[in-house]
Design a protein around this motif. Structure first.
Motif, short mmCIF file in Angstrom:
data_model
loop_
_atom_site.label_atom_id
_atom_site.label_comp_id
_atom_site.label_asym_id
_atom_site.label_seq_id
_atom_site.Cartn_x
_atom_site.Cartn_y
_atom_site.Cartn_z
N THR A 291 0.72 -0.89 -0.48
CA THR A 291 -0.13 0.17 -0.29
C THR A 291 1.14 1.75 0.29
O THR A 291 0.61 2.40 0.40
CB THR A 291 -0.90 -0.22 1.19
OG1 THR A 291 -0.24 -0.03 2.81
CG2 THR A 291 -2.37 -0.88 0.97
N ARG A 292 2.10 1.03 0.08
CA ARG A 292 3.52 2.18 0.01
C ARG A 292 2.75 3.19 1.16
O ARG A 292 2.63 4.49 1.11
CB ARG A 292 3.05 3.04 -1.65
CG ARG A 292 3.92 4.27 -2.31
CD ARG A 292 3.63 4.80 -3.13
NE ARG A 292 3.06 4.06 -4.10
CZ ARG A 292 2.21 3.97 -4.82
NH1 ARG A 292 1.97 5.35 -5.35
NH2 ARG A 292 2.23 3.55 -6.09
N ALA A 293 2.85 2.57 2.51
CA ALA A 293 2.42 3.02 3.24
C ALA A 293 3.74 4.52 4.14
O ALA A 293 4.64 3.75 3.55
CB ALA A 293 2.56 2.22 4.54
N GLY B 273 3.06 -0.35 -3.54
CA GLY B 273 1.43 0.23 -4.11
C GLY B 273 1.06 -0.10 -4.40
O GLY B 273 -0.19 0.58 -4.69
#
Lengths: 474, 474
Positions: free
Chosen positions: B156-158, B207
């Motif tokens: 999720t490209r946190a 992501g």
């Protein structure tokens, strides 16, 4: 004279109808003159020029899109061109076609000092950018040796001496405008500093070497000019003492802005070319950015580490003009190196390894190079584990070229074996294609070829670069 | 009870042969039990659970590849699952299929303290990672509120509270191992800090929300634990005074490690939930990292800016346990907020804008929210221009859900209009699909759909997420 190249591809047929349409649309900004084609079929690589059939000088995104549509219709190669500073053959027209010169698109479109961003056209060069934004108190840190265009730097995922502190083009491009092979326009990214929205198209185009789209606009991060800057030179008795110091500095987390290595020969060449009198032993060039107190603190910590490794006391370059002279000399190291053997051509390589392997990788390479019949220099952005070898070859002696390429091959293989990469910042172009399979594996290459086919189904965008021909046949 | 969702997709047929094959291969690590399926069809979003047909607990890359091959053969959806902390519906089985639980792959494979890197399996959580590497003197800074898995954070490209200083997953993932839809394994990236070799496949998977491949191994950058850390709380008379201070801090280039905003309601909720006694007005939480001298210098510069904007004197949290309590409370803000209205469900949003637009964006949003019939909190990682709104809804009152979604829509549109993004860190999942076209344009979406089709031609990987259904039909 320069080095020829065996290619597996052929020039494509360029229909007269295409040339006529371009001539009619672009008038004097279309050229088939030999000198213009030669300029656009040449870069700083050692390869013989390979000329495009014609050159178009674009002045807008719409013009770039028009040329793309036309080339796509006729399946004619289209090669974006900036200042031709590639070292790896990126702009050579190996299959002929149209060179699209973007240097006329050199406007700085919008500076956003509050956001620390700027939006530019692709033909803006890095020096032009920094000159034009100087009044804002901001700067753009990425500095490959050449005064390259921002478009070219984006396309090759360039970096340079500041990357250890500020990152590379990968980290510093926020948004793009890109003309696709069929003339459609996409605008990946946003002006926000981060996003979790969708696939990272921006990062797909950054480093795609003109093979997926033509970059026509770039939004970059900028940084406040540091309150204080100091630069220092530190000489070491041996190459490994210098490299060991760098490893310890990085592991300590000292936020050096620049840490550059030059071997003895690179120093000699730089002294001669740039009229300096640096002590001729392996050395590190440092630059520290921050508040006056933090710059002093960083410098003291680094001096301590260097001293522990046998480094001499720092020579300081405190004044802006001294620093400028020093870094200009560093950026001219390529041209300085050429003077070590007048009349030679340079074959450069560029690998990047995990920092724990840097000393071994540099030393093994230097030992091999010591056996070669030609002079060489080693220098690099060692804070990132990235170094360059420049081999100075007799252009009339094919065996030197062959030996340099065998050394290049062993170096790339060594870097990949050490979990590094065959190129830290120069890109693949023509010169490194042969290492793509080893580095990325068959499945990785197949994904890249799939990506290329999705974005550019007729393979018109800078064909013959980056991807091995056989990966494109699958 | 939670909120339902109108979907344009249907559950797919899952052949018994597939279930039998999985049961036979995985034994007790295969389950069709209702409770197990419910757990894997639920996340922290307000949506009703949507259950997979079965769950497989993988323990190796080869097992993940086996499941992928089988699902691909039968065109059955496959959804990677970590701890289910998504706020946007990422793991809901909207088309049914198999949930692949990766929490059994939770080994830290190799710490490389010299290189400041670590290689982990996807089921390792961020807290587990930091606990296991504490002895090395290094840490991994990325901290979404939840104790998420590194696999989920990559997908999720946190980011989180430290991103302003250390970047997001985009900047901190060096290399991956990924199982593709057809079971092939790719290993994008390298352990070198930078590379110009080929398309940036690593950034494509980071992501991609489980829609392009199953991440089975991640190599991350680590950072030296700072020599000194201090944290401070600064209260402001108004929301805009706090936000203006942040803008000035960022523009000055002060390298704060964290700068978090909480509005008055978020502070009240946090006091109640985490038993703190923070002054109940808009506030900023700061953390400074560096040498003792540089931490002090940063803090003084920030205090000056805050004071100029009407901020109070800092309250300090000097001791590690005080800081830990403070940041734990911040990370629990989501659960704290829920207590503002017992029995409510939360609808959260997450936008990110250029910092010059942050004050306007937050203020316009707060003014709209003040008219809503439900309580809300605003908090965020404002150093990045990223903020969250949490709206506390009566689950039995559909009109509140509708109103919250209208507010959510206007906020996303506002952020995109300001050249920002509809999600800074939560991702698209189900909840933000409707904004993809507005943010990326038709051509950008078409490229993403092309990418998806190239990587996952049978659309088995987490189908129905991120990309609007109509973009996938083109």
């Amino acid at each position: 004279m320069s080095i020829g190249l065996e290619l597996s591809c052929e020039r494509r047929f360029v229909p007269q109808a295409l040339l006529d349409a371009l001539a009619s649309r672009f008038g004097s900004r279309f050229s088939v003159a030999q000198s213009v084609r030669e300029h656009h079929g040449t870069d700083e690589s050692p390869y013989q020029p390979m000329l495009p059939d014609a050159v178009v000088f674009a002045e807008s995104t719409e013009e770039a899109a028009y040329v793309a549509r036309l080339c796509n219709e006729h399946k004619v190669p289209l090669i974006p061109f900036g200042v031709g500073s590639s070292l790896e053959g990126h702009v050579l027209a190996v299959e002929g076609g149209i060179s699209l010169d973007l240097t006329g698109m050199n406007a700085i479109l919008k500076v956003n000092p509050e956001d620390l961003t700027v939006t530019v056209q692709p033909g803006v060069t890095r020096k032009q950018l920094n000159e034009e934004i100087r009044d804002t108190g901001l700067f753009f840190p990425i500095d490959p040796g050449a005064d390259a265009t921002i478009g070219g730097m984006s396309a090759t995922r360039a970096s340079g001496t500041n990357a250890v502190r500020y990152g590379t083009m990968r980290e510093n491009v926020l948004a793009l405008e890109v003309v696709m092979a069929d003339g459609r326009i996409v605008r990946p990214g946003s002006h926000a500093r981060k996003s979790s929205s969708g696939y990272d198209l921006t990062r797909i185009f950054v480093g795609s070497e003109g093979t997926l789209g033509i970059i026509t606009e770039i939004t970059l991060r900028l940084y406040p000019q540091p309150e204080a800057i100091s630069a220092a030179i530190c000489n070491f008795p041996t190459l490994s003492a210098a490299v060991e110091s760098v490893i310890q500095i990085i592991q300590m987390g000292i936020p050096v802005a620049r840490v550059e290595f030059m071997d003895e020969w690179a120093v000699k060449a730089t002294n001669a070319y740039s009229k300096l009198n640096l002590r001729e032993s392996p050395l590190l060039l440092f630059e520290f950015h921050g508040s006056p107190a933090s710059v002093q603190e960083q410098a003291e910590a680094v001096q301590d580490i260097a001293r522990d490794n046998g480094g001499r006391d720092f020579d300081w370059a405190m004044l802006p003009e001294e620093r400028s002279k020093l870094w200009t000399a560093r950026h001219h190291a390529y041209f300085a190196g050429l003077q070590l053997r007048p009349g030679s051509v340079a074959s450069t390589t560029d690998v990047c390894v995990p920092i724990s392997c840097l000393a071994d990788c540099v030393l093994e390479t230097a030992q091999e190079l010591d056996q070669a019949p030609f002079p060489y220099t080693i220098l690099g952005h060692v804070g990132d584990g990235n170094f360059h070898v420049m081999m100075l070859l007799d252009p009339d002696n094919p065996s030197e070229w062959e030996e340099s390429q065998a050394l290049n091959r062993r170096l790339a293989e060594r870097a990949i074996r050490m979990q590094g990469t065959c190129t830290g910042e120069h890109g693949i172009g023509l010169h490194k294609i042969e290492f793509m399979q080893l580095e990325h594996g068959e499945n990785g290459l197949a994904l890249m070829a799939g990506l290329k086919k999705t974005f550019d189904p007729n393979n018109i965008l800078n064909p013959g670069k980056m991807l091995p021909a056989k990966s494109m046949q699958g």
